[in-house]
Motif scaffolding. Structure first.
Motif, PDB file in Angstrom:
ATOM      1  N   ARG A 166       0.724  -1.179  -0.025  1.00 23.26           N
ATOM      2  CA  ARG A 166       0.136   0.050   0.053  1.00 23.26           C
ATOM      3  C   ARG A 166       0.877   1.470  -0.057  1.00 23.26           C
ATOM      4  NH1 ARG A 166      -3.433  -3.508   3.260  1.00 23.26           N
ATOM      5  NH2 ARG A 166      -2.370  -3.052   5.099  1.00 23.26           N
ATOM      6  N   HIS A 167       2.124   1.005  -0.004  1.00 28.24           N
ATOM      7  CA  HIS A 167       3.204   2.224  -0.165  1.00 28.24           C
ATOM      8  C   HIS A 167       3.949   2.254  -1.462  1.00 28.24           C
ATOM      9  CE1 HIS A 167       1.987   1.629   4.161  1.00 28.24           C
ATOM     10  NE2 HIS A 167       2.449   2.924   4.236  1.00 28.24           N
ATOM     11  N   VAL A 168       4.022   3.517  -1.984  1.00 27.05           N
ATOM     12  CA  VAL A 168       5.201   3.846  -3.116  1.00 27.05           C
ATOM     13  C   VAL A 168       6.412   4.012  -2.527  1.00 27.05           C
ATOM     14  CG1 VAL A 168       5.734   5.263  -5.008  1.00 27.05           C
ATOM     15  CG2 VAL A 168       3.163   4.816  -4.530  1.00 27.05           C
ATOM     16  N   LEU A 169       7.178   2.944  -2.473  1.00 19.81           N
ATOM     17  CA  LEU A 169       8.586   2.946  -1.844  1.00 19.81           C
ATOM     18  C   LEU A 169       9.520   3.907  -2.700  1.00 19.81           C
ATOM     19  CD1 LEU A 169       9.441  -0.948  -1.297  1.00 19.81           C
ATOM     20  CD2 LEU A 169       8.041   0.772   0.110  1.00 19.81           C
ATOM     21  N   ASP A 170       9.359   4.250  -3.858  1.00 19.70           N
ATOM     22  CA  ASP A 170      10.007   5.372  -4.596  1.00 19.70           C
ATOM     23  C   ASP A 170       9.776   6.647  -3.731  1.00 19.70           C
ATOM     24  OD1 ASP A 170      12.104   6.019  -6.566  1.00 19.70           O
ATOM     25  OD2 ASP A 170      10.221   7.220  -7.458  1.00 19.70           O
ATOM     26  N   SER A 171       8.844   6.738  -3.167  1.00 18.65           N
ATOM     27  CA  SER A 171       8.640   8.086  -2.592  1.00 18.65           C
ATOM     28  C   SER A 171       9.308   8.516  -1.184  1.00 18.65           C
ATOM     29  CB  SER A 171       7.042   8.325  -2.392  1.00 18.65           C
ATOM     30  OG  SER A 171       6.847   7.626  -1.219  1.00 18.65           O
ATOM     31  N   MET A 172      10.005   7.346  -0.656  1.00 21.35           N
ATOM     32  CA  MET A 172      10.746   7.513   0.537  1.00 21.35           C
ATOM     33  C   MET A 172      11.975   7.899   0.536  1.00 21.35           C
ATOM     34  SD  MET A 172       8.365   4.224   2.229  1.00 21.35           S
ATOM     35  CE  MET A 172       6.787   4.307   2.397  1.00 21.35           C
ATOM     36  N   ARG A 173      12.316   8.788  -0.012  1.00 23.53           N
ATOM     37  CA  ARG A 173      13.750   9.508  -0.385  1.00 23.53           C
ATOM     38  C   ARG A 173      13.638  10.977  -0.109  1.00 23.53           C
ATOM     39  NH1 ARG A 173      15.668   7.543  -6.256  1.00 23.53           N
ATOM     40  NH2 ARG A 173      13.551   8.236  -6.823  1.00 23.53           N
ATOM     41  N   PRO A 174      13.808  11.425   1.317  1.00 24.47           N
ATOM     42  CA  PRO A 174      13.903  12.779   1.451  1.00 24.47           C
ATOM     43  C   PRO A 174      14.706  13.662   0.757  1.00 24.47           C
ATOM     44  CG  PRO A 174      13.875  11.477   3.446  1.00 24.47           C
ATOM     45  CD  PRO A 174      14.103  10.558   2.306  1.00 24.47           C
ATOM     46  N   LYS A 175      15.860  13.227   0.133  1.00 28.79           N
ATOM     47  CA  LYS A 175      16.850  14.075  -0.422  1.00 28.79           C
ATOM     48  C   LYS A 175      16.060  14.562  -2.030  1.00 28.79           C
ATOM     49  CE  LYS A 175      20.261  14.162   2.140  1.00 28.79           C
ATOM     50  NZ  LYS A 175      20.630  15.305   2.748  1.00 28.79           N
ATOM     51  N   LYS A 176      15.055  13.369  -2.505  1.00 26.97           N
ATOM     52  CA  LYS A 176      14.283  14.070  -3.582  1.00 26.97           C
ATOM     53  C   LYS A 176      13.289  14.981  -3.314  1.00 26.97           C
ATOM     54  CE  LYS A 176      16.439  11.046  -6.338  1.00 26.97           C
ATOM     55  NZ  LYS A 176      17.125  11.715  -7.723  1.00 26.97           N
ATOM     56  N   TRP A 177      12.725  14.913  -2.089  1.00 27.02           N
ATOM     57  CA  TRP A 177      11.889  16.019  -1.714  1.00 27.02           C
ATOM     58  C   TRP A 177      12.564  17.413  -1.653  1.00 27.02           C
ATOM     59  CZ3 TRP A 177       9.810  13.645   3.471  1.00 27.02           C
ATOM     60  CH2 TRP A 177       9.058  12.168   3.162  1.00 27.02           C
ATOM     61  N   GLN A 178      13.714  17.316  -1.189  1.00 23.98           N
ATOM     62  CA  GLN A 178      14.627  18.516  -1.022  1.00 23.98           C
ATOM     63  C   GLN A 178      14.926  18.937  -2.426  1.00 23.98           C
ATOM     64  OE1 GLN A 178      17.863  18.346   1.565  1.00 23.98           O
ATOM     65  NE2 GLN A 178      18.898  19.824   0.628  1.00 23.98           N
ATOM     66  N   GLU A 179      15.175  18.214  -3.578  1.00 23.03           N
ATOM     67  CA  GLU A 179      15.436  18.784  -4.892  1.00 23.03           C
ATOM     68  C   GLU A 179      14.351  19.481  -5.327  1.00 23.03           C
ATOM     69  OE1 GLU A 179      16.817  15.303  -6.940  1.00 23.03           O
ATOM     70  OE2 GLU A 179      18.686  15.112  -5.668  1.00 23.03           O
ATOM     71  N   LEU A 180      13.003  19.021  -5.130  1.00 21.31           N
ATOM     72  CA  LEU A 180      12.065  19.652  -5.651  1.00 21.31           C
ATOM     73  C   LEU A 180      11.617  20.971  -4.963  1.00 21.31           C
ATOM     74  CD1 LEU A 180       9.395  16.896  -5.292  1.00 21.31           C
ATOM     75  CD2 LEU A 180      10.257  17.804  -7.412  1.00 21.31           C
ATOM     76  N   LEU A 181      12.205  21.335  -3.815  1.00 18.79           N
ATOM     77  CA  LEU A 181      11.838  22.565  -2.936  1.00 18.79           C
ATOM     78  C   LEU A 181      12.889  23.490  -2.809  1.00 18.79           C
ATOM     79  CD1 LEU A 181      10.058  20.471  -0.065  1.00 18.79           C
ATOM     80  CD2 LEU A 181       8.934  21.909  -1.726  1.00 18.79           C
ATOM     81  N   THR A 182      14.171  23.201  -3.049  1.00 22.64           N
ATOM     82  CA  THR A 182      15.507  23.803  -2.845  1.00 22.64           C
ATOM     83  C   THR A 182      15.226  25.286  -3.221  1.00 22.64           C
ATOM     84  OG1 THR A 182      16.786  22.100  -2.524  1.00 22.64           O
ATOM     85  CG2 THR A 182      17.861  24.200  -2.867  1.00 22.64           C
ATOM     86  N   ASP A 183      14.713  25.586  -4.368  1.00 21.84           N
ATOM     87  CA  ASP A 183      14.794  27.038  -4.804  1.00 21.84           C
ATOM     88  C   ASP A 183      13.771  27.937  -4.367  1.00 21.84           C
ATOM     89  OD1 ASP A 183      16.451  26.293  -6.963  1.00 21.84           O
ATOM     90  OD2 ASP A 183      14.816  25.833  -8.496  1.00 21.84           O
ATOM     91  N   GLU A 184      12.714  27.287  -3.671  1.00 25.21           N
ATOM     92  CA  GLU A 184      11.921  28.118  -3.016  1.00 25.21           C
ATOM     93  C   GLU A 184      11.935  28.130  -1.412  1.00 25.21           C
ATOM     94  OE1 GLU A 184       7.516  28.695  -4.568  1.00 25.21           O
ATOM     95  OE2 GLU A 184       8.083  26.702  -5.481  1.00 25.21           O
TER      96      GLU A 184
END
Length: 247
Positions: A166-184
């Motif tokens: 029931r979980h998307v394992l690929d989403s569990m990578r905080p560094k990828k979250w950071q890459e989406l947000l760093t500019d703002e």
């Protein structure tokens, strides 16, 4: 945006229909993590996927007016009354699909979700929707379980497989979250936390699986004392960021 959740809403309705509302204990790991980085203040906080509101109550006690959105029955009918019983400022609770709801360009001083984005195939878009709702100077808090770490994944594959699916394992990578947000955003915390913990969902298990679980649960207090944070085994992924006033 289409709803790309991999979990049918009926599952959540079944999980929550007998549940009760409760604040997290003072020694709760996620509560302590939040309070380390987010100050007491006034303003509006919203939790995405709010039901049953456990972690949103933290922000209410910190001075924020609480708001939430969820598809779970009772979001609009039950949660406001519970928050008012806690004597916290209470705003709007909407029973709707987050990916389709029109927020009328409204933004919030705190935008948070706990165990939400990892149920979506398009988790990157879900994170960016969180970011859009965050005011300049406001805080964005995202937390998921860490089922992707090597040790956690082996344990869940062996003892908790229906829940793992029931979980998307690929989403569990905080560094990828950071890459989406760093500019703002100014990133205040990004990584894994909680030492070592392990939990499972309800399912039928063999006697061998039950035996292994009992051993793990007996070892947890000891392992929790000797382990630090690590992507292989820590139970939580987390990010706390503050939105820049200008980019």
């Amino acid at each position: 945006m289409s709803n790309s959740s991999i979990v049918d809403q009926a599952y959540w309705n079944d999980v929550y229909h007998k549940g009760t509302f409760a604040e997290p204990a003072d020694d709760n790991i996620i509560k302590k993590w939040i309070k380390k980085y987010v100050p007491n203040s006034v303003g509006d906080a919203i939790e995405i996927g709010v039901y049953p509101g456990t972690f949103l109550s933290i922000f209410g006690k910190m001075g924020y007016r609480v708001n939430g959105i969820d598809l779970a029955p009772g979001t609009a009918a039950k949660l406001p009354g519970w928050f008012k019983s806690l004597n916290v400022p209470t705003g709007d609770f909407v029973e709707a699909n987050f990916t389709e709801h029109n927020f009328q360009k409204r933004q919030f001083d705190v935008v948070c979700s706990f165990g939400f984005i990892e149920h979506f195939k398009n988790w990157q878009e879900i994170i960016l929707l969180h970011a859009q709702l965050t005011k300049p100077g406001g805080y964005l808090i995202i937390e998921t379980p860490n089922f992707r770490g090597a040790i956690q994944r082996i344990l869940h594959e062996t003892l908790d497989k229906p829940n793992l699916k029931r979980h998307v394992l690929d989403s569990m990578r905080p560094k990828k979250w950071q890459e989406l947000l760093t500019d703002e955003f100014e990133i205040m915390y990004c990584g894994y936390f909680g030492g070592f913990k392990f939990w499972v969902d309800v399912q039928k298990r063999s006697w061998i699986q039950e035996f292994v679980l009992k051993i793990i649960y007996k070892l947890l207090p000891y392992l929790g004392r000797i382990t630090s944070n690590h992507s292989c085994y820590s139970p939580y992924c987390g990010l706390i960021a503050r939105k820049k006033f200008s980019v």
